[in-house]
Structures are given as structure tokens and as C-alpha cells.
Design an enzyme around this catalytic site. Structure first.
Site, mmCIF file in Angstrom:
data_model
loop_
_atom_site.group_PDB
_atom_site.id
_atom_site.type_symbol
_atom_site.label_atom_id
_atom_site.label_comp_id
_atom_site.label_asym_id
_atom_site.label_seq_id
_atom_site.Cartn_x
_atom_site.Cartn_y
_atom_site.Cartn_z
ATOM 1 N N THR A 213 -1.335 3.775 5.325
ATOM 2 C CA THR A 213 -0.226 3.053 5.313
ATOM 3 C C THR A 213 0.410 3.456 3.487
ATOM 4 O OG1 THR A 213 -0.533 1.539 6.763
ATOM 5 C CG2 THR A 213 1.369 0.994 5.214
ATOM 6 N N ASN B 172 -4.961 -10.209 5.739
ATOM 7 C CA ASN B 172 -6.401 -10.902 5.306
ATOM 8 C C ASN B 172 -6.099 -12.051 4.440
ATOM 9 O OD1 ASN B 172 -5.609 -8.995 3.277
ATOM 10 N ND2 ASN B 172 -7.932 -8.561 3.092
ATOM 11 N N CYS C 17 -10.956 -6.011 1.145
ATOM 12 C CA CYS C 17 -10.771 -4.495 0.905
ATOM 13 C C CYS C 17 -11.601 -4.239 -0.126
ATOM 14 C CB CYS C 17 -9.459 -4.307 0.379
ATOM 15 S SG CYS C 17 -9.206 -5.444 -0.989
ATOM 16 N N ASP D 285 -3.933 -18.853 11.201
ATOM 17 C CA ASP D 285 -3.089 -17.646 11.352
ATOM 18 C C ASP D 285 -4.013 -16.388 11.286
ATOM 19 O OD1 ASP D 285 -0.087 -16.111 9.870
ATOM 20 O OD2 ASP D 285 -0.853 -16.194 11.832
ATOM 21 N N PRO E 97 5.409 -9.837 5.095
ATOM 22 C CA PRO E 97 4.122 -10.201 5.534
ATOM 23 C C PRO E 97 3.641 -9.465 6.667
ATOM 24 C CG PRO E 97 5.153 -11.954 6.271
ATOM 25 C CD PRO E 97 6.160 -11.087 5.630
ATOM 26 N N SER E 98 2.231 -9.179 6.882
ATOM 27 C CA SER E 98 1.821 -8.159 7.950
ATOM 28 C C SER E 98 2.355 -9.185 9.196
ATOM 29 C CB SER E 98 0.084 -8.481 8.014
ATOM 30 O OG SER E 98 -0.167 -7.884 9.337
ATOM 31 N N GLU E 99 2.591 -8.082 10.242
ATOM 32 C CA GLU E 99 3.230 -8.667 11.455
ATOM 33 C C GLU E 99 2.155 -9.549 12.146
ATOM 34 O OE1 GLU E 99 2.586 -5.694 10.404
ATOM 35 O OE2 GLU E 99 1.790 -4.250 11.927
ATOM 36 N N GLY F 110 -5.814 3.334 -4.307
ATOM 37 C CA GLY F 110 -4.643 2.852 -5.007
ATOM 38 C C GLY F 110 -3.965 3.248 -5.930
ATOM 39 N N GLU G 277 -2.842 -4.975 -9.929
ATOM 40 C CA GLU G 277 -2.386 -6.462 -9.710
ATOM 41 C C GLU G 277 -2.878 -7.325 -10.792
ATOM 42 O OE1 GLU G 277 -2.005 -7.140 -5.593
ATOM 43 O OE2 GLU G 277 0.061 -6.397 -5.714
ATOM 44 N N GLU H 271 -2.310 -1.482 -3.502
ATOM 45 C CA GLU H 271 -3.592 -1.817 -3.250
ATOM 46 C C GLU H 271 -4.205 -1.594 -1.973
ATOM 47 O OE1 GLU H 271 -3.681 -3.669 -7.240
ATOM 48 O OE2 GLU H 271 -5.306 -3.132 -5.705
HETATM 49 O O1 TXE Z 1 -3.307 -2.611 7.123
HETATM 50 P P1 TXE Z 1 -1.964 -1.903 7.400
HETATM 51 P P2 TXE Z 1 -3.659 -3.949 7.535
HETATM 52 C C1 TXE Z 1 -6.104 -2.970 3.198
HETATM 53 C C2 TXE Z 1 -7.714 -3.073 3.752
HETATM 54 C C3 TXE Z 1 -7.319 -2.596 4.963
HETATM 55 C C4 TXE Z 1 -6.078 -2.796 5.611
HETATM 56 C C5 TXE Z 1 -6.097 -3.987 6.411
HETATM 57 O O2 TXE Z 1 -8.636 -2.299 3.185
HETATM 58 O O3 TXE Z 1 -7.488 -1.150 5.212
HETATM 59 O O4 TXE Z 1 -5.558 -3.421 4.223
HETATM 60 O O5 TXE Z 1 -4.959 -4.525 6.390
HETATM 61 C C6 TXE Z 1 3.030 -2.445 6.876
HETATM 62 N N1 TXE Z 1 5.794 1.868 6.098
HETATM 63 N N2 TXE Z 1 -6.229 -4.127 2.273
HETATM 64 O O6 TXE Z 1 -4.223 -3.734 9.174
HETATM 65 O O7 TXE Z 1 -2.038 -1.580 8.725
HETATM 66 C C7 TXE Z 1 2.002 -3.371 7.712
HETATM 67 O O8 TXE Z 1 3.441 -3.915 8.613
HETATM 68 C C8 TXE Z 1 5.842 0.492 5.476
HETATM 69 C C9 TXE Z 1 -6.566 -3.539 0.872
HETATM 70 O O9 TXE Z 1 -2.561 -5.155 7.548
HETATM 71 O O10 TXE Z 1 -1.929 -0.824 6.344
HETATM 72 C C10 TXE Z 1 1.683 -4.346 6.946
HETATM 73 O O11 TXE Z 1 2.546 -5.397 6.299
HETATM 74 N N3 TXE Z 1 5.096 -0.465 5.730
HETATM 75 C C11 TXE Z 1 -5.977 -4.902 -0.014
HETATM 76 C C12 TXE Z 1 1.232 -3.729 5.702
HETATM 77 O O12 TXE Z 1 1.996 -2.203 5.722
HETATM 78 C C13 TXE Z 1 4.050 -0.209 6.571
HETATM 79 C C14 TXE Z 1 -6.688 -5.988 0.305
HETATM 80 C C15 TXE Z 1 -0.392 -3.280 5.739
HETATM 81 O O13 TXE Z 1 -0.607 -2.739 7.115
HETATM 82 C C16 TXE Z 1 4.117 1.113 7.444
HETATM 83 C C17 TXE Z 1 -6.398 -6.469 1.623
HETATM 84 C C18 TXE Z 1 4.784 2.073 6.948
HETATM 85 N N4 TXE Z 1 4.940 3.208 7.575
HETATM 86 C C19 TXE Z 1 -6.421 -5.343 2.606
HETATM 87 N N5 TXE Z 1 3.022 0.829 8.296
HETATM 88 C C20 TXE Z 1 -6.253 -4.676 -1.396
HETATM 89 N N6 TXE Z 1 -6.766 -3.327 -2.034
HETATM 90 O O14 TXE Z 1 -6.255 -5.477 -2.434
HETATM 91 C C21 TXE Z 1 2.567 -0.313 8.179
HETATM 92 N N7 TXE Z 1 3.140 -1.094 7.066
#
Ligand code: TXE
Length: 487
Positions: free
Chosen positions: A227, A148, A279, A89, A172-174, A457, A461, A245
Site C-alpha cells: 500500500t 492493529n 509491524c 474491534d 481508519p482501516s476498514e 517506510g 513519527e 510507516e
Molecule cells: O495494511 P494495508 P493493514 C503494517 C503491517 C502490515 C499492515 C497491516 O506491517 O503490513 O500494516 O495493516 C488503506 N490507497 N503496519 O492490513 O492493507 C487501507 O484502507 C490509499 C506498519 O491495514 O496496507 C488501510 O486503511 N490507502 C505499521 C491502510 O491503507 C489504501 C504498524 C492500511 O492497509 C490503499 C502497523 C490505497 N491504494 C501496521 N489500499 C508501522 N510501520 O508503524 C489500502 N489502503
């Protein structure tokens, strides 16, 4: 394969919903069809979670803990098969999925399952009275994950939430709908009540529905800063609790007295593990001038030996990035770095074949990249790329590097390599970062808090610190005498 909702203890049908195809990043072949949750699904998930919460909150911490620990055992018993699902995945090497992702999820369940019985308030003797506090659950909490570390992120949110007596709806992420469903199944088999942990699939629109829902008490996001700001703003109208986070552009500082081999190992891990899609990565590598050439030589040599290829091969070091769109975004950053005058020392290209000569041209592969001749003001040194791109910078003094490292809107993580014990603590104490390492990097035991300063953030966690974000504290005063009144 259909990836649908998991509500009230079972997978729902996919029909009559918006859907899209989930692709394997290693070859862009379809893994299955994902069905976007609709408003009825959200209502059903909230109703089921409320019902589960009603009973779950009356259980003792020990009873709740038993379910979490059992769920951890179930995940561990399925480690190989869930690891393969995660690799297919996300695109990450099977060696990582086997070593980190599922184990980290199980660790969280075990840890919070173990402390659940110890989540309690305090007693205070007062004058002719006494007081006590009660850490009470919030109710229905929503978790929203990034792509990720799908099952780890889901467990890092569900474990403390459930240990504290809450119910959870997780989205989960899409881009990675698969393994949250495995966690949901594990909870059911472990004896959790139906609806205690629900999974809804979808993109930001579903995330926004969770944020807006009046009977969801809290949102915990792992995702980008952009986001995080949208969710924080959306929660404001209800003063809904939020933990975030988010991303980072973290410094990894290598002093001249550091152990070179270890420092280079850390720089490689901090930039190329999970294709750099972490991240907390130390993507600004600051190296003290005296050892810069020796460090760079070893870094380049070892980077060029990283085995990029089929993520299901145990010999592979680095797999495919999550999507073609993300690959193109990383390449845009690389082009911008070159245009700004930085030197692409190695990597940054799309390999047609992998280290065993297999055709990987249909996947989202990129060779690990190192930029030298960087300037702090360059986009590649300021913005999160979230890919296998390392920027190396030179520094002279401790004061200088601390100032440069802190010159960022982010503050997620930081690392320092030195054998001078006083300098290591002195420097780390001055870095504006929430998650720090001395002489290692990106080691995240469940016993330590994880989270960021500044725009990286809100909240933490893992560790005991997480308990405060999944409870609300009630204080109770008990009178042992009479009410003294002047009226
Ligand atoms: O993030 P997105 P991604 C961060 C990493 C990078 C990002 C990558 O730094 O910036 O995550 O992951 C949902 N209202 N971290 O591309 O696009 C979306 O559907 C509510 C930090 O997935 O922000 C997805 O499920 N939800 C981390 C989730 O938000 C919304 C460790 C994240 O999507 C939304 C890993 C909205 N308006 C990655 N828009 C850490 N610090 O631990 C989107 N989503």
C-alpha cells in the site's frame, strides 16, 4: 451501531452509502455497520478542514498545545471504555488496550501539545542584513491507518499535524472503524475548531481519493509495503508529501552472554504481543549457537504457557487475530514453512476452547507458533506474516549475523541482547534498521523517533523528528542596506 463519517465537528448520517458489517474478531459477531465515505463526503471533509486550518494556523503554538493536552486528558478520563471498544474491534487482550493503546495516544497528544509552543524558526545575523526561517504548516493533511493499533495510529499522526498548525482528515482501516471516532469527539470537547480533525470511513478506494485530492497537501500512511508503494506512486503526480510507516521482518539477535530470562521475554513480546500483529516485531530470532538449546527450551516452555482466549478477560495474554481472512493467511504461511522443511516446534493450531475452558471456536484464534530448523531463504523468514509465528535461527559469529540480519528488503526495526556494552552498540550501528533496541524490544516512548529504513517506510513519527514532516520551511532574507547593482 453505525460507524459513519465525522465531518465538520459531527457524525454524519449513514444513509445512501455503500456499507459493510464490522465484526468482533473474538467471536465474529457483528459490532455494527460501517458506511463508506463517498466523493461528497471527501469534498465536505476537505472544505471543513480548510476552514478550520484558516483559523488554526493563526493560533500560537501555546494555544494549539492547550487543545491537544486537553484532548489527552479526555482520552485518559475515558481509558476503560475506549480500551474495551478497541479490544472488541481489534481482538487484542484488554490488558494491552488498558496498558498501551489509549495511553500511547494520550502520550502523543501531551508530548506534541507540550512542544507546540516551541516549534519556531531560527535567526541569523548576515552582512548588513539578517535572515530568519519559518516552519509553516502544510495545510490539510490526510492520515491513513492500519488495523492493529487504531487510536494510537490516529493520534501519532494527528498530534504532530495539529501541533504544527495543520488540519487532518483521518481514514481508519476498514477493519477497525471505531476508536478514531472517539479521538474526534475528544478533540471537539477539548475545544478544537469544527473540521480540524475529520474521520472518513472506507477501504483503499477512499484512501486513494485522499491521495488524489489536489487540496490535500500530505499523506501519512501506516500500513503494508504494498500500500505504501501505491500511495507513493499516486502522490507523485502532485509531488505530494508522503510519510510511510510500513511493514518489516526485523531481526532480534541474542548473543551467548545475554541474560537468558530477559532475552526469552523479549522474544516472546517481539512475536506474540498483540497476537504478533505488530509491524516492528522481531520475527527473525537469531540465537548464538552456544546458548541455542537452553534458549529454545525456555522459549518453548514459556510459549506454551501463554494464555490464549477471550480478549475481554484481564487474565488473557493473547486474543484473536483481526479477521478470518487474516487467520487463513497466517495458516498458509505456517503450511508453507512446514512444506519448506522447517519444524513447527509448538503452536500454530486453532484452539476450540481457551485457557478457562470457554468455547472460542467461533473466533479467529491461533496458538503461538515457533519454527525451528529454519533457513534464511524460507518464506517464513523473509516475508512479514503479521501473526503469532516466531522463526528461530542459529548463528556463530558477529559478522555472520549482521550480514544475515541485513539481508532483507525491509529495515524497520532490530534488537540486540548482550551484556558486552561495546558489542551492543557496535552491532546495532551496523544493522540497517530505523528503530532499534539494546536489551529490550518494542518499547516505543513518544520521545524517540519511530520509522524504518529501506522498504519499511519514509520519514519518522514521534519525537521532535516528526515536526519536519508536518511543516515546510521558509527562509526570509532582510536587507538593512541598499541593493548593490551593476546595472
Ligand atoms: O495494511 P494495508 P493493514 C503494517 C503491517 C502490515 C499492515 C497491516 O506491517 O503490513 O500494516 O495493516 C488503506 N490507497 N503496519 O492490513 O492493507 C487501507 O484502507 C490509499 C506498519 O491495514 O496496507 C488501510 O486503511 N490507502 C505499521 C491502510 O491503507 C489504501 C504498524 C492500511 O492497509 C490503499 C502497523 C490505497 N491504494 C501496521 N489500499 C508501522 N510501520 O508503524 C489500502 N489502503
Amino acid at each position: 451501531m453505525a460507524y459513519t463519517q465525522f465531518i465538520d465537528g459531527e457524525l454524519t448520517a449513514g444513509a445512501n452509502r455503500e456499507s459493510w458489517i464490522n465484526y468482533n474478531p473474538a467471536n465474529n459477531t457483528p459490532l455494527g455497520e460501517v458506511f463508506q465515505a463517498n466523493a461528497q463526503d471527501i469534498e465536505a471533509a476537505v472544505g471543513s478542514a480548510e476552514k478550520a486550518f484558516h483559523d488554526w494556523r493563526t493560533k500560537t503554538g501555546a494555544e494549539r498545545g492547550r487543545v491537544l493536552v486537553k484532548a489527552a486528558e479526555i482520552l485518559r478520563s475515558r481509558l476503560e471504555q475506549i480500551a474495551l471498544l478497541e479490544t472488541q474491534d481489534v481482538g487484542k487482550p484488554i490488558s494491552e488496550s488498558l496498558a498501551v493503546d489509549i495511553s500511547s495516544a494520550a502520550d502523543a497528544l501531551e508530548y506534541f501539545g507540550g512542544i507546540a509552543a516551541g516549534i519556531h524558526g531560527e535567526y541569523v545575523d548576515l552582512k548588513n542584513a539578517f535572515g530568519y526561517t519559518r516552519p509553516e504548516p502544510l495545510g490539510v493533511c490526510a492520515g491513513i491507518g492500519a488495523w492493529n493499533y487504531p487510536i494510537q495510529i490516529a493520534a501519532w499522526k494527528a498530534a504532530p499535524a495539529l501541533a504544527c498548525g495543520n488540519a487532518m482528515i483521518f481514514k481508519p482501516s476498514e477493519l477497525t472503524p471505531v476508536t478514531a471516532l472517539e479521538l474526534a469527539k475528544a478533540f471537539m470537547e477539548a475545544g478544537a475548531p469544527r473540521g480540524l480533525f475529520n474521520v472518513v470511513q472506507g477501504d483503499g478506494r477512499v484512501g486513494a481519493m485522499l491521495t488524489d485530492h489536489p487540496r490535500i497537501a500530505k499523506i501519512s500512511l501506516t500500513g503494508s509495503v504494498a500500500t505504501g508503494k501505491k500511495i507513493f506512486a499516486g502522490a507523485a503526480s502532485q509531488l505530494k508529501r508522503v510519510t510511510l510507516e510500513l511493514g518489516g521482518k526485523s531481526p532480534l539477535i541474542i548473543f551467548e552472554d545475554a541474560d537468558l530470562q530477559n532475552a526469552v521475554s523479549a522474544a516472546l513480546l517481539a512475536n506474540f504481543y498483540t497476537q504478533g500483529e505488530v509491524c516492528s516485531n522481531g520475527t527473525r530470532v537469531f540465537v548464538q549457537r552456544k546458548i541455542y538449546d537452553a534458549f529454545l527450551m525456555q522459549l518453548k516452555e514459556r510459549t506454551e504457557k501463554i494464555r490464549v482466549g477471550d480478549p475481554t478477560d484481564p487474565d488473557t495474554h493473547m486474543g484473536a487475530v483481526i479477521s478470518t481472512a487474516h487467520l487463513e493467511k497466517i495458516i498458509r504461511f505456517i503450511d508453507a514453512g512446514k512444506a519448506a522443511g522447517a519444524t513447527l516446534l509448538t503452536g500454530g493450531s486453532r484452539p476450540g476452547k481457551d485457557f478457562k475452558g470457554r468455547d472460542i471456536s467461533s473466533g479467529n484464534f491461533l496458538t503461538p507458533a515457533i519454527f525451528t530448523d529454519c533457513d534464511d531463504a524460507m518464506e517464513i523468514c523473509k516475508e512479514e506474516i503479521f501473526g503469532p509465528v516466531l522463526s528461530i535461527l542459529c548463528f556463530d559469529t558477529e559478522e555472520e549475523v549482521i550480514e544475515r540480519a541485513n539481508n532483507s528488503a525491509y529495515g524497520l526495526a532490530a534488537g540486540v541482547f548482550t551484556n558486552d556494552i561495546k558489542r551492543g552498540h557496535r552491532v546495532i550501528h551496523q544493522l540497517q534498521a530505523g528503530t532499534c533496541w539494546i536489551n529490550n524490544y518494542n518499547i516505543t516512548p513518544i520521545e524517540l523517533p519511530f520509522g524504518g529504513y529501506k522498504q519499511s517506510g519514509l520519514g519518522r513519527e514521534n519525537s521532535l523528528a516528526a515536526i519536519q514532516y508536518y511543516t515546510q520551511l521558509k527562509s526570509v532574507y532582510v536587507e538593512l542596506g541598499n541593493v548593490e547593482s551593476p546595472y
